[in-house]
Design a protein around this motif. Structure first.
Motif, mmCIF file in Angstrom:
data_model
loop_
_atom_site.group_PDB
_atom_site.id
_atom_site.type_symbol
_atom_site.label_atom_id
_atom_site.label_comp_id
_atom_site.label_asym_id
_atom_site.label_seq_id
_atom_site.Cartn_x
_atom_site.Cartn_y
_atom_site.Cartn_z
ATOM 1 N N LEU A 185 0.874 -1.371 0.002
ATOM 2 C CA LEU A 185 0.149 0.055 -0.122
ATOM 3 C C LEU A 185 0.905 1.992 -0.171
ATOM 4 N N PHE A 194 -4.197 -1.276 7.485
ATOM 5 C CA PHE A 194 -4.911 -2.053 6.717
ATOM 6 C C PHE A 194 -5.159 -3.839 7.434
ATOM 7 N N SER A 195 -6.391 -4.487 6.616
ATOM 8 C CA SER A 195 -6.741 -5.785 7.185
ATOM 9 C C SER A 195 -4.775 -6.510 6.966
ATOM 10 N N SER A 250 1.457 -5.762 6.906
ATOM 11 C CA SER A 250 0.716 -4.570 6.530
ATOM 12 C C SER A 250 0.857 -2.877 7.033
ATOM 13 N N ARG A 260 -2.799 2.716 8.219
ATOM 14 C CA ARG A 260 -3.740 3.580 7.326
ATOM 15 C C ARG A 260 -3.418 4.648 7.213
ATOM 16 N N PHE A 313 -7.550 -1.561 -5.058
ATOM 17 C CA PHE A 313 -8.207 -0.475 -3.212
ATOM 18 C C PHE A 313 -8.397 0.827 -4.137
ATOM 19 N N SER A 356 -12.372 3.633 2.872
ATOM 20 C CA SER A 356 -11.318 2.510 2.036
ATOM 21 C C SER A 356 -12.499 1.085 1.736
ATOM 22 N N SER A 385 -10.991 -2.422 -0.435
ATOM 23 C CA SER A 385 -9.861 -3.110 -1.627
ATOM 24 C C SER A 385 -10.345 -4.457 -1.321
ATOM 25 N N ASN A 444 -11.876 -5.767 2.051
ATOM 26 C CA ASN A 444 -11.936 -4.886 3.575
ATOM 27 C C ASN A 444 -12.591 -3.542 2.996
ATOM 28 N N ASN A 491 -14.100 0.365 5.511
ATOM 29 C CA ASN A 491 -13.050 0.759 6.488
ATOM 30 C C ASN A 491 -13.603 2.104 6.525
ATOM 31 N N ASP A 536 -14.667 -1.134 11.159
ATOM 32 C CA ASP A 536 -14.352 -2.348 9.831
ATOM 33 C C ASP A 536 -14.991 -3.715 9.761
#
Length: 730
Positions: free
Chosen positions: A4, A181-182, A189, A192, A283, A307, A309, A331, A333, A360
């Motif tokens: 990301l 992020f997940s 990850s 964010r 995403f 967000s 994704s 995901n 969020n 989330d």
């Protein structure tokens, strides 16, 4: 996940567009003699500087119109004056020698002090985005500081023997439920949030203030900016995504909006992946920030982000006969927070209040079986501070959280709701010209376990010289057990850690040296018993397993060690470098452990060397980062016959990484343009984070990075001829 990377485009753009005001002046005594090392700053901000050998200071601020300027110096009365920040004339200030021996222990940002805000290790947003290997990610940059350790296949901050769940991220005083992020199997990850959202990034490695809780190890405190520093539209494009942002400011308000879409197919086509992707990560998202100054002293801030994704992968799974398991994840969020700050009685009373909501959800399947999860959190917070004479202060505060979590495990749905509340009080007192003491007390209650705790905190600082000090901190810290345990057992108690920290630091001529030693005692840790009654616990090395055994709070442990930090921004003009070394010795009896052992996320030795240099003539910033971590424990089932002696006795190889980054600033038709590139793991080292075994114990799998050597390139343009570059910040 480091993939990301798209955030860096927007970050670097904001990095180069600056509209700050510069304040400067000279501090002297009544006879006109220079006072070097005096602390000059604006109240309620991180903006400030120390005077040099001639008594001169210079710093930038985003505050406009009026602000309160404070100057403090050992043996002299503090200077406080309301100023107009729009003035360009240098300030000439004379301090009066103190007659009552009361004065502050003064240390600049990045140091330790009895005042928790100034005792922490601090990095500016510019430090984060210009550090090679950090990938413009706040938490990745924190991993290059003393006291942390790098765990490449797991997400989170791992601090002084603590797991990733024991460190919390706090924005404007509000705990963030999902700061990353997940998570995905064996992939780290990203955080964010964007570094340039924040005017201050403060990282506590322990012994933190009573204002914060629910973290056995540390807190990362992020304070959002008061006003946008850019104006106009900016566009970004790189190998991962395309984005657009808009910023606009008026005299009393400002607004910032961003939108982006990303697909990692172009990047993965050029950079070989060790992960078997079935759906390359895709995403999209947006964010909105609004700030309003309804009065001269009041400030309302609102931030919201969304967000979305999608991804799919076949990850290595030794427990599966096929050796791999298919994962699909979608995901969504949403996070929003709003704060209101104000002051009255000429700044002697300060108010900080906030309200936050987050949601989330992960629609996740493993081989088609539902393992979805969701979390929802609503929280409120109010803190009232009274500033007293001689820089003393006392604050009172309260916070409340309503948390709902859901988790599906092989089609079985689990649900949990927790109402958590806390009260806290904290005072700061100066006992003589060189000694400061901070006392705090925090009380917490959790409805899901129906438990109450009381946590005292104390820290002290003594100034040993004009530029140096020592500090001592002690505190008790509690955390509600991992909610995965509470799905099956709500009779558990809070987990606890006691911190004791001793620190020495000296800051002089843009050089910082710090050494710190610590001891942590763990108690009431959750243990899980998976064996038959009367039989030893059977250890399951699968890190994604759902706990199903009997649990209690009989666990315990310790962590001890020391950190060394050296930073030099003076010796070579334009060169900024720092070196860190951290040592930790720790053992725990927790989770499924049969005996006290070093956890699998621990590396005893961690070293970082970070260098950055800005070449003004060619408007280019270059950076190199080298990191080294000693081997970590891993579970070898073939040593089960050795009993306790063979439990987690094996170690992975040493992990090291050399990274490079560069950014170049130019203009096209008077519009600001930034081009950037980075290379991770230049030496193509085949790092191994851990090992896992197949169910028959015959085959060992190595778990390593998502890609061994990778590169990234991109650029952005700001469609505003007013965009400026603050070279002093590069």
């Amino acid at each position: 996940m480091k993939l990301l990377y798209f955030l860096s485009a927007y970050l670097l753009l904001e990095m180069t567009a600056s509209a700050q005001i510069t304040l400067s002046g000279r501090i002297t005594d009544a006879k006109g003699h220079a006072l070097p090392g005096a602390n000059v700053f604006l109240r309620g901000t991180y903006d400030g500087a120390n005077t040099d050998s001639t008594g001169t200071f210079r710093f930038t601020t985003a505050r406009k119109d009026t602000a309160t300027l404070l100057v403090s110096y050992i043996g002299y009365d503090s200077y406080v004056k309301r100023i107009n920040t729009n003035t360009t004339a240098p300030f000439t200030i004379q301090l009066t020698e103190s007659a009552n021996e009361l004065n502050t222990v003064v240390i600049t940002a990045g140091s330790f002090e009895a005042s928790d805000e100034k005792r922490m290790t601090m990095l500016k947003p510019m430090d984060i985005v210009t550090t090679a290997g950090a990938n413009a990610d706040i938490t990745a940059a924190m991993n290059l500081l003393p006291g942390t350790q790098r765990v490449g296949e797991q997400t989170g901050l791992f601090v002084r023997g603590g797991s990733g769940e024991e460190a919390k991220v706090v924005i404007d005083g509000m705990i963030v439920q999902n700061p990353y992020f997940s998570s995905m199997p064996d992939v780290q990850s990203r955080g964010r949030f964007q570094p340039f959202m924040f005017k201050g990034t403060s990282f506590s490695t322990g012994g933190y203030s009573a204002q914060y809780g629910q973290a056995l190890s540390s807190v990362l405190l992020l304070n959002t900016t008061d006003k946008t520093q850019t104006e106009g539209v900016s566009l970004s494009l790189n190998l991962a995504n395309a984005g657009i942002s808009y910023d606009h400011a008026t005299e009393k308000s400002s607004i910032s909006a961003t939108g982006y879409y990303g697909n990692l197919k172009p990047l993965f086509a050029l950079v070989h992946q060790t992960v078997d992707w079935t759906h390359v990560p895709e995403f999209a998202g947006s964010s909105l920030t609004y700030r309003l100054q309804p009065s001269k002293t009041g400030l309302l801030k609102f931030y919201g982000m969304y967000s979305d994704s999608n991804l799919g992968m076949n990850f290595i799974d030794p427990s599966n006969e096929a050796g791999k398991t298919a994962l699909q994840q979608h995901n969504r969020n949403f996070f929003t927070t709003s704060t209101y700050t104000d002051s009255w009685a000429d700044g002697r009373w300060l108010l900080h209040s906030g309200l936050s909501y987050s949601y989330d959800t992960d629609a996740t399947t493993y081989s088609g079986v539902d393992f979805g999860r969701s979390s929802e959190q609503l929280q409120g917070r109010v803190v009232l501070t009274r500033l007293l004479p001689s820089n003393n202060s006392i604050l009172f505060g309260t916070e409340a959280h309503a948390i709902t979590l859901k988790n599906a495990v092989q089609g079985i749905n689990y649900w949990l709701h927790d109402n958590y509340g806390a009260l806290f009080v904290e005072s700061q007192t100066y006992l003589g010209r060189n000694l400061a003491v901070q006392l705090g007390l925090r009380a917490e209650y959790s409805s899901v376990i129906n438990r109450f705790n009381l946590a005292p905190r104390v820290s002290m600082a003594y100034k040993t010289g004009l530029y140096s000090q020592i500090s001592l901190a002690y505190g008790q810290f509690y955390q509600t057990p991992d909610y995965r345990y509470l799905y099956l057992n709500t009779s558990l108690d809070f987990e606890r850690a006691d911190h004791l920290i001793l620190n020495y630091q000296i800051i002089k001529n843009k050089r910082t040296f710090r050494v710190e030693t610590f001891y942590k005692n763990y108690a009431q840790l959750v243990r899980e018993f998976t064996g038959q009654p009367g039989m030893p616990t059977q250890y399951d090395a699968n890190p994604y397993r759902f706990p199903w055994g009997r649990t209690d709070n009989s666990g315990n442990g310790y962590a001890q060690g020391f950190d060394v930090f050296w930073r030099d921004q003076k010796t070579v003009k334009g060169l900024d470098y720092w070196i860190t070394y951290s040592y930790v010795d720790t053992k725990r009896l927790f989770q499924q452990f049969r005996i006290a052992a070093t956890p699998t996320f621990i590396s005893n030795h961690n070293v970082s060397l970070i260098t950055k240099r800005y070449f003004e003539k060619i408007s280019t910033n270059l950076a190199l980062t080298y990191t080294l971590s000693s081997g970590r424990p891993y579970y070898n089932p073939n040593r089960i016959d050795e009993g306790d002696k063979g439990f987690l006795a094996d170690r992975t190889p040493v992990v090291n990484n050399l990274s490079f980054s560069a950014s170049h600033i130019t203009r096209i038709k008077k519009n600001l343009v930034v081009l950037y590139a980075s290379v991770d793991n230049i030496l193509d080292t085949r790092n191994v984070y851990t090992y896992r075994y197949t169910s028959d114990n015959k085959t060992r799998y190595a778990v390593g990075p998502q890609s061994y050597r990778s590169f990234f390139v991109g650029g952005m343009i700001m469609l505003s001829k007013k965009a400026k570059v603050n070279v002093n910040e590069l």
